[in-house]
Design an enzyme around this catalytic site. Sequence first.
Site, PDB file in Angstrom:
ATOM      1  N   ILE A  11       0.897  -1.576  -0.088  1.00  0.00           N
ATOM      2  CA  ILE A  11      -0.117   0.221  -0.264  1.00  0.00           C
ATOM      3  C   ILE A  11       0.631   1.210  -0.265  1.00  0.00           C
ATOM      4  O   ILE A  11       0.889   2.399  -0.360  1.00  0.00           O
ATOM      5  CB  ILE A  11      -0.528   0.114   0.486  1.00  0.00           C
ATOM      6  CG1 ILE A  11      -1.975  -1.430   1.135  1.00  0.00           C
ATOM      7  CG2 ILE A  11      -1.897   1.178   1.253  1.00  0.00           C
ATOM      8  CD1 ILE A  11      -2.563  -1.348   2.155  1.00  0.00           C
ATOM      9  N   SER A 147      -6.715   0.269  11.188  1.00  0.00           N
ATOM     10  CA  SER A 147      -7.499  -1.278  10.795  1.00  0.00           C
ATOM     11  C   SER A 147      -8.468  -1.551  11.974  1.00  0.00           C
ATOM     12  O   SER A 147      -7.546  -1.255  12.967  1.00  0.00           O
ATOM     13  CB  SER A 147      -6.755  -2.231  11.102  1.00  0.00           C
ATOM     14  OG  SER A 147      -7.117  -3.699  10.868  1.00  0.00           O
ATOM     15  N   TYR A 156      -2.462  -6.201  16.617  1.00  0.00           N
ATOM     16  CA  TYR A 156      -2.096  -5.245  15.021  1.00  0.00           C
ATOM     17  C   TYR A 156      -3.381  -4.456  15.919  1.00  0.00           C
ATOM     18  O   TYR A 156      -3.433  -3.075  15.986  1.00  0.00           O
ATOM     19  CB  TYR A 156      -1.986  -6.545  14.620  1.00  0.00           C
ATOM     20  CG  TYR A 156      -2.001  -5.644  12.907  1.00  0.00           C
ATOM     21  CD1 TYR A 156      -0.777  -4.866  12.982  1.00  0.00           C
ATOM     22  CD2 TYR A 156      -3.491  -5.622  12.227  1.00  0.00           C
ATOM     23  CE1 TYR A 156      -1.537  -3.953  11.422  1.00  0.00           C
ATOM     24  CE2 TYR A 156      -4.189  -4.351  11.264  1.00  0.00           C
ATOM     25  CZ  TYR A 156      -2.966  -4.223  10.798  1.00  0.00           C
ATOM     26  OH  TYR A 156      -3.036  -3.799  10.061  1.00  0.00           O
TER      27      TYR A 156
END
Length: 244
Positions: A11, A147, A156
């Site tokens: 990305i 996210s 994460y």
Amino acid sequence: MITGVGRTVGIGAGIARRLAASGWDIAFTYWSPYDDRMSWGSEPGATEAIRRALAEHGASTTAIEADLADPDTPARVFDEVEQRMGRVTALVMSHCESVDSGLLDTTVESFDRHFAVNTRATWLLIREFGRRFTSARGTGRIISLTSDHTVGNLPYGASKGALDRITLAAAHELAHLGVTANAINPGPVDTGWMPEEVREHCVRSTPLGRLGTPQDTAHLVDFLCSRQGEWINGQLLMSNGGLA
């Protein structure tokens, strides 16, 4: 300046190419040891390939290998970029630490590493940007990629959630500079990490019937960095094709 530009299919690289095409000069960071320990491995020659792709659009470029787990790295990176290219006007943070583990099997070491890279480094990068920003009011941009994938991916998702809050706070705390700050959740983008069953599930769960691409995220970043995107500020933007 764009962080996390380690692979040509990532990305970060997609964002860099889109911004270069829009006339931006690009400084970017990468960290090969992270890719080395992931399933996809490092991509030989990626840094030079990305620099060539940006140069084709006429962009001046500089690439800096940067371990963002080190709290001294953000200031060092800004120093190097300023020496080579001048002041940073837009900060796009697409770096991450992402190793799957859940509530019961995440280690303290992994938890701390995720927060060091995803959260602490984001704060320190934004802090350096705010301390050094001297461009005209209304021209500064801060964008982070986030996210909400926390189940089975605890460190994460949790560290990215904290990243959101820091980014959105910047929209208010840096208001005196006229800097905008937004977070983008691009949803699942397959840059080589998806098993086939995950890919199929994401396609079925998305109304448009496809996965997100680096270009989808890059187009949104490009708009936010433009003069036309100035009024979008302090937002968590979902760019996931309507994923349910």
